[in-house]
Design an enzyme around this catalytic site. Structure first.
Site, PDB file in Angstrom:
ATOM      1  N   LYS A  43     -67.005   4.840 -31.205  1.00 17.63           N
ATOM      2  CA  LYS A  43     -66.790   5.256 -29.816  1.00 17.63           C
ATOM      3  C   LYS A  43     -65.765   6.392 -29.690  1.00 17.63           C
ATOM      4  CE  LYS A  43     -69.482   1.974 -28.077  1.00 17.63           C
ATOM      5  NZ  LYS A  43     -69.956   1.241 -29.279  1.00 17.63           N
TER       6      LYS A  43
HETATM    7  C1  LIG Z   1     -71.071   0.721 -29.664  1.00 17.63           C
HETATM    8  C2  LIG Z   1     -71.264   0.322 -31.060  1.00 17.63           C
HETATM    9  C3  LIG Z   1     -72.535   0.283 -31.644  1.00 17.63           C
HETATM   10  C4  LIG Z   1     -73.800   0.526 -30.875  1.00 17.63           C
HETATM   11  O1  LIG Z   1     -73.938   1.838 -30.416  1.00 17.63           O
HETATM   12  P1  LIG Z   1     -74.941   2.151 -29.216  1.00 17.63           P
HETATM   13  O2  LIG Z   1     -74.727   3.567 -28.920  1.00 17.63           O
HETATM   14  O3  LIG Z   1     -74.530   1.245 -28.089  1.00 17.63           O
HETATM   15  O4  LIG Z   1     -76.322   1.825 -29.686  1.00 17.63           O
HETATM   16  C5  LIG Z   1     -72.631  -0.050 -32.979  1.00 17.63           C
HETATM   17  N1  LIG Z   1     -71.535  -0.352 -33.706  1.00 17.63           N
HETATM   18  C6  LIG Z   1     -70.305  -0.331 -33.179  1.00 17.63           C
HETATM   19  C7  LIG Z   1     -69.164  -0.694 -34.032  1.00 17.63           C
HETATM   20  C8  LIG Z   1     -70.114   0.021 -31.842  1.00 17.63           C
HETATM   21  O5  LIG Z   1     -68.877   0.036 -31.327  1.00 17.63           O
END
Ligand SMILES: *Cc1c(COP(=O)(O)O)cnc(C)c1O
Length: 408
Positions: A43
């Site tokens: 993120k």
């Molecule tokens: C948010 C997240 C995901 C999933 O990503 P999306 O864009 O929601 O599909 C996978 N792994 C981690 C560690 C995340 O924080």
């Protein structure tokens, strides 16, 4: 613009920002680590740039903004960290009590700045999907929205999706080079934001042969790709909790493109999905979404096995549970890739965010490996924590009062 981009990545602790490492070079298998940002998850890739850009324009206009995010564990820390100390922004992060790791929770509650607020919400059977419903309700209240200048940085935010196209180019060129060879990306997916960034990269011309949509047992996406039925089921708690999402909202965007931009059709499907919990895609759309896409659903048992095998095997690589879902899916589908394709698994969180899962994978007698320890996570254990908490039923009222007090 350059300054905003540089500032967004300055807090990354790896010089390559998103390093790519071979897992098994003979088989063309790689891992790309997206977790070297300030809060140790994928993120951070988009959030630093996004918040700095908001701040830049808000300053120019002399305005302040209330940012509201619901989190499955990683968006909250990333948004709060990027917002901390910004005079233009009040950031509110809502998280479902007991459904995120203690390490993730402390990343939010021990961060000390007057403009950021962690809100623990009790009684969310559907996890962050429940929080999303409250958030949607607040956005629908146009008077309140205007009063506090409400905005969001959830995973449907366009700037985030845009920033998430870039690592696909980087990963491709680091592994395939510039000769136009084949690549496959295995992407651990929740709300489909990361993977949708990949789709856009391909639309821009990046020759990706296959995307693997890797789900945990919350596998609405896998079911849609295999059966053509996009449906909502009750949320299940998994070891890869940041992907525990019942209704992956970026999938609508993907469907919009797959139908050739048929807004009427998408509108009908969305309302049917909201009313009945399921839609059946027509044959042409299903064929279109399957083009260059495969998918898999990975159980908690497979996740643990993958973590243990990768760590104890040749590569000696420690996955976090989310990266392990991607690696397990790539393994399961390995005979579907071209022989000469490079296969790149996206690792989306630092193992130090999930030490309990690492322990469960490696066995109770193993000491926690160095790779599952991070100084920022250790430091947070000694810091005072502060958060608000309430029941889901009272969240709406509590937020309205608290947010108005901060921006009024
Ligand atoms: C948010 C997240 C995901 C999933 O990503 P999306 O864009 O929601 O599909 C996978 N792994 C981690 C560690 C995340 O924080």
């Amino acid at each position: 613009m350059h300054e905003l981009i540089d500032a967004g990545f300055r807090a990354f602790e790896h010089p390559a920002v998103v390093p790519v490492t071979p897992l098994d070079e003979g088989r063309g298998l790689y891992v790309m680590e997206l977790f070297h940002g300030p809060t140790l998850s994928f993120k951070d890739i988009a959030m630093g740039f996004l918040i700095n850009t908001l701040d830049f324009f808000l300053k120019r206009k002399g305005e302040r903004l209330s940012l509201l995010v619901a989190t499955t564990g990683d968006t909250g820390p990333a948004a709060m960290r990027a917002s901390a100390g910004k005079e233009t922004i009040e950031c509110w992060a809502l998280y479902p009590d007991g459904l995120i790791s203690e390490e993730q929770e402390r990343q939010m509650t021990t961060l000390d700045a007057p403009n950021i607020h962690a809100v623990r919400v009790r009684g969310c059977p559907d996890g962050s999907d429940d929080l999303d419903a409250t958030v949607a309700g607040l956005f629908a209240d146009s008077r309140f929205k205007e009063d506090v200048n409400l905005s969001s940085v959830n995973s449907i935010n366009w700037c985030r999706v845009m920033m998430q196209t870039v690592h696909y180019f980087y990963g491709y060129f680091r592994t395939v080079g510039d000769g136009g060879g084949k690549a496959a990306f295995s992407v651990p997916s929740g709300a489909f934001g990361n993977l949708f960034g990949g789709c856009l990269a391909r639309t821009m011309g990046l020759p990706v042969e296959t995307f693997v949509c890797a789900n945990n047992k919350n596998d609405a996406l896998h079911r849609a790709f295999t059966s053509g039925i996009f449906s909502r089921e009750d949320l299940k708690q998994s070891l890869s909790s940041a992907m525990d999402i019942a209704a992956p909202y970026n999938f609508w965007r993907f469907l919009y493109f797959a139908t050739g931009g048929d807004g009427d059709k998408i509108r009908q499907w969305m309302s049917r999905f909201n009313e009945q919990g399921r839609v059946r895609l027509d044959a042409r759309t299903l064929e279109e979404i399957r083009r260059g896409f495969t998918s898999a659903t990975i159980s908690d048992g497979q996740t643990l096995d993958t973590m243990r095998n990768a760590y104890q095997g040749q590569a000696g690589y420690l996955f976090d549970p989310h990266g392990a879902v991607a690696a397990a899916a790539a393994e399961e589908l390995s005979n579907t890739f071209a022989n000469d394709a490079k296969v790149i698994c996206l690792a989306t969180a630092h193992p130090a965010k999930f030490p309990d899962v690492v322990r469960a994978a490696l066995g109770p007698d193993e000491v926690l490996p160095d790779g599952a320890i991070h100084p920022s996570i250790e430091a947070a254990k000694d810091l005072p924590s502060h958060e608000m908490s309430c029941d889901l039923a009272h969240l709406d009222g509590l937020l309205k009062d608290a947010m108005k007090k901060r921006v009024g």
